[in-house]
Write a protein that holds these residues in place. Structure first.
Motif, PDB file in Angstrom:
ATOM      1  N   LYS A  63       0.859   4.181  -2.843  1.00  0.00           N
ATOM      2  CA  LYS A  63       0.629   5.590  -2.493  1.00  0.00           C
ATOM      3  C   LYS A  63       1.759   6.466  -3.042  1.00  0.00           C
ATOM      4  O   LYS A  63       1.497   7.510  -3.652  1.00  0.00           O
ATOM      5  CB  LYS A  63       0.535   5.725  -0.972  1.00  0.00           C
ATOM      6  N   LYS A  64       3.009   6.042  -2.837  1.00  0.00           N
ATOM      7  CA  LYS A  64       4.164   6.811  -3.315  1.00  0.00           C
ATOM      8  C   LYS A  64       4.150   6.965  -4.833  1.00  0.00           C
ATOM      9  O   LYS A  64       4.509   8.014  -5.362  1.00  0.00           O
ATOM     10  CB  LYS A  64       5.472   6.143  -2.898  1.00  0.00           C
ATOM     11  N   SER A  65       3.744   5.909  -5.519  1.00  0.00           N
ATOM     12  CA  SER A  65       3.763   5.929  -6.982  1.00  0.00           C
ATOM     13  C   SER A  65       2.431   6.396  -7.580  1.00  0.00           C
ATOM     14  O   SER A  65       2.282   6.447  -8.798  1.00  0.00           O
ATOM     15  CB  SER A  65       4.125   4.552  -7.528  1.00  0.00           C
ATOM     16  N   GLU A  66       1.481   6.709  -6.690  1.00  0.00           N
ATOM     17  CA  GLU A  66       0.157   7.171  -7.108  1.00  0.00           C
ATOM     18  C   GLU A  66      -0.534   6.173  -8.048  1.00  0.00           C
ATOM     19  O   GLU A  66      -1.125   6.543  -9.049  1.00  0.00           O
ATOM     20  CB  GLU A  66       0.239   8.566  -7.744  1.00  0.00           C
ATOM     21  N   LYS A  67      -0.436   4.898  -7.678  1.00  0.00           N
ATOM     22  CA  LYS A  67      -1.083   3.819  -8.433  1.00  0.00           C
ATOM     23  C   LYS A  67      -2.247   3.274  -7.613  1.00  0.00           C
ATOM     24  O   LYS A  67      -2.226   3.291  -6.389  1.00  0.00           O
ATOM     25  CB  LYS A  67      -0.101   2.674  -8.699  1.00  0.00           C
ATOM     26  N   THR A  68      -3.238   2.771  -8.302  1.00  0.00           N
ATOM     27  CA  THR A  68      -4.342   2.079  -7.634  1.00  0.00           C
ATOM     28  C   THR A  68      -4.098   0.578  -7.739  1.00  0.00           C
ATOM     29  O   THR A  68      -3.293   0.131  -8.571  1.00  0.00           O
ATOM     30  CB  THR A  68      -5.691   2.413  -8.299  1.00  0.00           C
ATOM     31  N   GLN A  73      -4.710  -0.470 -11.243  1.00  0.00           N
ATOM     32  CA  GLN A  73      -3.599  -0.216 -12.168  1.00  0.00           C
ATOM     33  C   GLN A  73      -2.501  -1.257 -12.002  1.00  0.00           C
ATOM     34  O   GLN A  73      -1.960  -1.761 -12.984  1.00  0.00           O
ATOM     35  CB  GLN A  73      -3.017   1.179 -11.935  1.00  0.00           C
ATOM     36  N   GLU A  80       0.823  -1.211   0.000  1.00  0.00           N
ATOM     37  CA  GLU A  80       0.000   0.000   0.000  1.00  0.00           C
ATOM     38  C   GLU A  80       0.855   1.258   0.000  1.00  0.00           C
ATOM     39  O   GLU A  80       0.537   2.229  -0.682  1.00  0.00           O
ATOM     40  CB  GLU A  80      -0.949   0.006   1.198  1.00  0.00           C
ATOM     41  N   GLU A  81       1.946   1.242   0.769  1.00  0.00           N
ATOM     42  CA  GLU A  81       2.845   2.399   0.807  1.00  0.00           C
ATOM     43  C   GLU A  81       3.452   2.668  -0.571  1.00  0.00           C
ATOM     44  O   GLU A  81       3.537   3.817  -1.005  1.00  0.00           O
ATOM     45  CB  GLU A  81       3.962   2.175   1.830  1.00  0.00           C
TER      46      GLU A  81
END
Length: 62
Positions: free
Chosen positions: A10-15, A18, A6-7
């Motif tokens: 979040k850092k890579s702005e992926k869902t 995706q 999850e971290e």
């Protein structure tokens, strides 16, 4: 392991959608990991490590 995943998302702005689409790891499998129904096998961890450009050990550390 899922918390680290999850971290990275979040850092890579992926869902998770995706990541699933890009890696071929189904959303159901990701959901099982999140809920603790199953644990990832090494081949899947390798795919995620390569995808996020981190060593596989990243997921194995506490």
């Amino acid at each position: 392991m899922y918390k680290k995943f999850e971290e990275l998302m979040k850092k890579s702005e992926k869902t998770s959608y995706q990541v699933s689409k890009d890696t071929g790891i189904s959303q159901a499998v990701l959901s099982y990991w999140k809920t603790g129904r199953s644990n990832p096998k090494l081949d899947k961890l390798k795919i995620l490590a390569d995808y996020f450009d981190v060593p596989i050990e990243y997921f194995l550390e506490e």
